[in-house]
Design an enzyme around this catalytic site. Sequence first.
Site, PDB file in Angstrom:
ATOM      1  N   ASP A 161      42.092  28.865  41.753  1.00  0.00           N
ATOM      2  CA  ASP A 161      41.327  27.700  42.194  1.00  0.00           C
ATOM      3  C   ASP A 161      39.910  27.752  41.643  1.00  0.00           C
ATOM      4  O   ASP A 161      39.209  26.746  41.643  1.00  0.00           O
ATOM      5  CB  ASP A 161      41.282  27.623  43.724  1.00  0.00           C
ATOM      6  CG  ASP A 161      40.590  26.353  44.192  1.00  0.00           C
ATOM      7  OD1 ASP A 161      41.069  25.256  43.821  1.00  0.00           O
ATOM      8  OD2 ASP A 161      39.580  26.444  44.908  1.00  0.00           O
ATOM      9  N   HIS A 170      38.929  24.042  41.880  1.00  0.00           N
ATOM     10  CA  HIS A 170      37.984  24.437  42.936  1.00  0.00           C
ATOM     11  C   HIS A 170      38.018  23.460  44.113  1.00  0.00           C
ATOM     12  O   HIS A 170      36.993  22.884  44.494  1.00  0.00           O
ATOM     13  CB  HIS A 170      36.556  24.545  42.372  1.00  0.00           C
ATOM     14  CG  HIS A 170      35.679  25.451  43.213  1.00  0.00           C
ATOM     15  ND1 HIS A 170      34.667  26.227  42.696  1.00  0.00           N
ATOM     16  CD2 HIS A 170      35.684  25.716  44.552  1.00  0.00           C
ATOM     17  CE1 HIS A 170      34.084  26.913  43.662  1.00  0.00           C
ATOM     18  NE2 HIS A 170      34.678  26.617  44.803  1.00  0.00           N
ATOM     19  N   ARG A 190      35.551  33.648  43.675  1.00  0.00           N
ATOM     20  CA  ARG A 190      34.663  33.092  42.659  1.00  0.00           C
ATOM     21  C   ARG A 190      35.218  33.448  41.284  1.00  0.00           C
ATOM     22  O   ARG A 190      35.720  34.562  41.068  1.00  0.00           O
ATOM     23  CB  ARG A 190      33.246  33.663  42.814  1.00  0.00           C
ATOM     24  CG  ARG A 190      32.484  33.128  44.022  1.00  0.00           C
ATOM     25  CD  ARG A 190      32.142  31.633  43.882  1.00  0.00           C
ATOM     26  NE  ARG A 190      31.468  31.064  45.046  1.00  0.00           N
ATOM     27  CZ  ARG A 190      32.083  30.332  45.978  1.00  0.00           C
ATOM     28  NH1 ARG A 190      33.378  30.086  45.898  1.00  0.00           N
ATOM     29  NH2 ARG A 190      31.396  29.830  46.985  1.00  0.00           N
ATOM     30  N   GLU A 216      33.228  27.433  34.782  1.00  0.00           N
ATOM     31  CA  GLU A 216      33.656  26.388  35.714  1.00  0.00           C
ATOM     32  C   GLU A 216      32.608  25.283  35.730  1.00  0.00           C
ATOM     33  O   GLU A 216      31.427  25.595  35.882  1.00  0.00           O
ATOM     34  CB  GLU A 216      33.807  27.003  37.106  1.00  0.00           C
ATOM     35  CG  GLU A 216      34.467  26.076  38.111  1.00  0.00           C
ATOM     36  CD  GLU A 216      34.682  26.744  39.471  1.00  0.00           C
ATOM     37  OE1 GLU A 216      35.226  27.859  39.507  1.00  0.00           O
ATOM     38  OE2 GLU A 216      34.272  26.148  40.468  1.00  0.00           O
TER      39      GLU A 216
END
Lengths: 309, 309
Positions: free
Chosen positions: A243, A267, A222, A248
């Site tokens: 990623d 992501h 995360r 985000e």
Amino acid sequence: MGGRALVQWEQNRDNAPDSLAVDLYPGGPAPAGGLDEVTFYQVPYAPSTQGVDERLDMIARMPSLEVVQLLSAGYEHVLPLVPDHVTLCNGRGLHDASTAEHALALILAAQRDLPRWAVAQKEHRWDPAPLRSLADRRVMIVGYGSIGRAVESRLRPFETEVVRVASRARPDVHGIDELHALLPDADVVVLATPLTEATRGLLGAPELALLRDDALVVNVGRGPVLETRALLAENGRVRAALDVTDPEPLPGDHPLWSASGVFITPHVAGGAAAFYPRARAFMDAQLARWAAGEELANVVRPGAARRGR
Amino acid sequence: MGGRALVQWEQNRDNAPDSLAVDLYPGGPAPAGGLDEVTFYQVPYAPSTQGVDERLDMIARMPSLEVVQLLSAGYEHVLPLVPDHVTLCNGRGLHDASTAEHALALILAAQRDLPRWAVAQKEHRWDPAPLRSLADRRVMIVGYGSIGRAVESRLRPFETEVVRVASRARPDVHGIDELHALLPDADVVVLATPLTEATRGLLGAPELALLRDDALVVNVGRGPVLETRALLAENGRVRAALDVTDPEPLPGDHPLWSASGVFITPHVAGGAAAFYPRARAFMDAQLARWAAGEELANVVRPGAARRGR
């Protein structure tokens, strides 16, 4: 154990035990049969967050609900929306193959300078240069759950040394309290933890400062586990392949986009093609368990009645 | 077995048996001690072809020469320059870890759309999209020598099915005569063969036409094993991730640079960091063998005297 189930995929409807009424709900407006009798709700999985709020809001309109089944591993955001008597299950394990594969893709891309070649290709430049390897590197996996193990099994044949770190020490696994002692010897650090109070900001300025020059941080967990500001302050001394990011999605004007030594994918680690057959197979088995009155798999919060037992 | 050896790295000079005179020659002008007494010449390895001609031309000026040691796997281009009585050794095996690692990097980059994300990052675009996986795919390895085996061992944990193809069938390995029968079922084809009369143009228009839509061809062998014109004619129906190309280097105006579904790295697979410790260890052992009068490893053409024995 009976009633009506909403599922996302035809395979699961078609394979469900006859005792169970199963309707398709792939997202969008509420299904034709209404929501009153829904006892088992598989929240439609979407690779992006688009439309997710609507799918979750529907939970409040299901008076007979007994089970909410997520196919994501994360569930913290859903907890407040699930009534106390309803059992919540998640998609733990279904993303492991996909996520671990992406972790390896990111590690290899960073070691092999693939983003550089992609840009050179766009400019039609054949411009070879010496490359790093993954072989002979020491890779620390922080978060040694099922994803961490899946990353490790894929790393092994690359002639690497793997160091395991989990929240608590156990045989052959270091505890997170040893993190500062271990960081100076790591070439690659893979973050594969959920976001909790304990993991938020786990890699901040003091931790990044302990890493070697040119070390690589890979985040498939995360975003907030790695402090963006601290990474930016490293100014390319420590590399990163991410990623997940914090914030985000990453806004267009964020400095992380063009930070030196940073490679970003949006992501996409866990929701690649490998996820789907694994998720469908899990749902077949989960519906069979539900119809048979057996214990469900992947329960993250039992309904109050069950908790009381 | 004695005389004077030229080697590239200090480690090999320092570790050589005392009975052997060893001088450093990392490339450039001829070494101070001259060339007359050189019996063992390790041609300096360079990741690019720059300066290689000069290093090879020196062979003709070594009247006492008994052994030419290359650290590349390819040696065909050197054969005409090595006198008949001189033994030629190559670097077979030294590039396996590096090359296999790059093969996996290319496979994962293609399946995970990494070139797309690299370009999106340059444009500050967070734009997730569903991705392919490597898991569940059938990967055919064409050329099942030491590099092919190294690719296979790295592929195994990715939950793939591996199909092996070599020049001749043997237990658990298909012969190249079965190629046409096997291609329709392959998702990924990894080319890891040397360039010979039999492998030149091995994947041409008829072979590419047998592949599924969206299949991926990865070439870490030699460029001409895959017909560039045939690949271009596929127009993106078949994807490719290529570390070697034909021609090579690829000219700036070549259509392959911007061909749909094609990702290119500039022949960097085998010479990454992993190569160097393996090459130095090999040279230590090879010089020890030479000093002791033992059989050398990696002989690709024995000198005439030895051939006659």
